[in-house]
Design an enzyme around this catalytic site. Structure first.
Site, PDB file in Angstrom:
ATOM      1  N   SER A 263      32.564  44.551  38.638  1.00 57.22           N
ATOM      2  CA  SER A 263      32.712  44.745  40.085  1.00 57.22           C
ATOM      3  C   SER A 263      33.736  45.827  40.362  1.00 57.22           C
ATOM      4  CB  SER A 263      33.167  43.441  40.736  1.00 57.22           C
ATOM      5  OG  SER A 263      34.550  43.236  40.501  1.00 57.22           O
ATOM      6  N   HIS A 264      34.043  46.011  41.632  1.00 64.79           N
ATOM      7  CA  HIS A 264      35.135  46.895  42.027  1.00 64.79           C
ATOM      8  C   HIS A 264      36.386  46.080  42.353  1.00 64.79           C
ATOM      9  CE1 HIS A 264      32.196  50.405  43.117  1.00 64.79           C
ATOM     10  NE2 HIS A 264      32.098  50.000  41.876  1.00 64.79           N
TER      11      HIS A 264
END
Ligand SMILES: *[C@@H]1O[C@H](CO)[C@@H](O)[C@H](O)[C@H]1NC(C)=O
Ligand SMILES: *[C@@H]1O[C@H](CO)[C@@H](O)[C@H](O)[C@H]1NC(C)=O
Ligand SMILES: *[C@@H]1O[C@H](CO)[C@@H](O)[C@H](O)[C@H]1NC(C)=O
Length: 420
Positions: A263-264
């Site tokens: 993910s970020h």
């Protein structure tokens, strides 16, 4: 013999008493089980909405195990007041690119007070059927995909013990001044195929709201690594998007016991985009969390300054007890987001106060090795930021922490200027 007789008496006593107790507690709750046509081409949403209308006032709406309901239009929870939506079977969004283009949500919880959406057995599944939508969006970025579950202007909503997979867009979004929203024991996964990689499948977008909690939850965004390797894409950047993100107007959000892969990260932002905007994120808490294969484990994203953007405030946000596994950065602060040239962006007057990174451990990936953190605070703003027990190691060699424009005693040695 004596023992057996006693046991039998006790059993009879219990069985004799139980039904009346059961009835007096449960009889008040009406239960509706909407019928499914059992045909993916026939919309089951009218039957579900009819169940909210007849049983929604304090009652229970049951999606039984072993059945798949076709979601061919937005499920609107209107009629639910202190109701329970018990999902044991599957709710699956249709493949209908024309219909869903521009729809805000697949499940719309708007203006609701008191909703418990749960699976008692843990077998309930909400399937966003995302693959055709990821393919469509990759070819046409103007295609507007729905958020899977959108909560707005609601209070006292809990969503628990459910699995969500492959949303067309964001999994969960909460905004519109909602309050007392709890997400717990959820499993979210977005999985690539040979031809499609998930895009913008944020786990939780927390906007204008107070007291939103996400806990005991795992979020996985998986790319097709074989395909990525072949075309030399940057896997961590492509894995989309934020795991849990606090957006403008979030106040008292808690994300605790989270495991996130691909993910970020656990983020604040983006803030300060609009001309004259005054975005605020206050009183946030993240952790404990385990962050795996993320572009950054944690971070803040602010737009550059200038007349076309606004002024952002981030105040009292803590990330505590964060385990970093193969993330590109353990921590990142961007103050030049949206700039044509991020190395020479327009200075902003954003305010960052009371931001804390506490008890970080683990190791970053080789991508920026040996840099583990890149903290670029606003050039003409305020940056009160502290790092305590920040024990993240570089992939190899002696780690570097880059920082710029920090006004407080950071708590770690800064090894050079930050960027981005
Ligand atoms: C953390 O969440 C997981 C589910 O993701 C759960 O199994 C575990 O019991 C939780 N831990 C605590 C301490 O609550
Ligand atoms: C800071 O935020 C945390 C997390 O929401 C909260 O518990 C705490 O009360 C806040 N502190 C202040 C001074 O408001
Ligand atoms: C950080 O970890 C230490 C032990 O290593 C513990 O005593 C402390 O309570 C932790 N702090 C937070 C805010 O979790």
């Amino acid at each position: 013999m004596l023992f057996l007789r006693r046991a039998a008496t006790a059993t009879l006593f219990l069985y004799g008493l139980a039904p009346s107790v059961y009835a007096s507690v449960v009889a008040k709750r009406a239960t509706c089980t909407p019928a499914s046509a059992g045909n993916s081409g026939v919309d089951d949403v009218p039957a579900i909405e009819a169940a909210f209308k007849s049983c929604g006032n304090g009652g229970i709406i049951v999606i039984p195990a072993g059945k798949t309901y076709a979601i061919r239009s937005t499920v609107d929870f209107t009629g639910c007041v202190n109701c329970e939506f018990q999902v044991e079977g599957t709710l699956k969004m249709s493949e209908d690119l024309n219909f869903w283009n521009g729809q805000r949500a697949t499940f719309l919880i708007s203006g609701i007070t008191g909703l418990k959406m749960t699976s008692v057995t843990g077998g309930g599944l909400i399937d966003g059927n995302g693959v055709p939508y990821w393919i469509k969006f990759a070819a046409d970025s103007s295609y507007a995909r729905p958020t899977l579950v959108y909560i707005t202007g609601s209070k006292s909503v809990t969503i628990s013990n459910l699995r969500f997979k492959n949303p067309a867009n964001v999994f969960h979004s909460v905004t519109g001044g909602s309050t007392n929203i709890v997400y717990s024991n959820l499993r979210l996964d977005a999985t690539a195929t040979d031809t499609a990689t998930p895009k913008n499948t944020d786990g939780f977008d927390i906007g204008s709201s107070t007291y939103v909690t996400v806990r005991d939850t795992t979020i996985k965004n998986q790319a097709n690594f074989f395909y990525l390797t072949l075309i030399r894409f940057d896997a961590h950047t492509l894995l989309q998007d934020d795991c849990v993100v606090l957006k403008p107007g979030s106040n008292y959000a808690y994300a605790t016991n989270i495991t996130c892969s691909g993910s970020h990260g656990l983020s604040v932002g983006s803030l300060g985009k609009g001309q004259g905007s005054q975005d605020t994120v206050t009183n946030g808490w993240f952790g404990p969390a385990t962050m795996i294969d993320s572009a950054k484990a944690v971070g803040i994203k602010l737009y550059e300054g200038g007349s076309t953007h606004g002024v952002a405030t981030v105040s009292n946000v803590t990330w505590s007890d964060i385990k970093v596994q193969n993330c590109d950065y353990a921590a990142q602060i961007q103050s030049c987001y949206g700039a044509a040239d991020t190395s020479n962006c327009i200075a902003s007057t954003h305010s960052i106060t009371g931001v804390k990174f506490i008890n970080f451990s683990g190791t970053t990936s080789s991508k920026y090795n040996p840099t583990v953190a890149n903290l670029n605070c606003p050039k003409s703003g305020t940056c009160d930021l502290t790092m305590t027990n920040f024990n993240v190691n570089a992939y190899s060699g002696t780690r570097k922490i880059l920082c710029s424009n920090v006004d407080s005693a950071l708590g770690v040695t800064c090894n050079g200027a930050a960027s981005g």
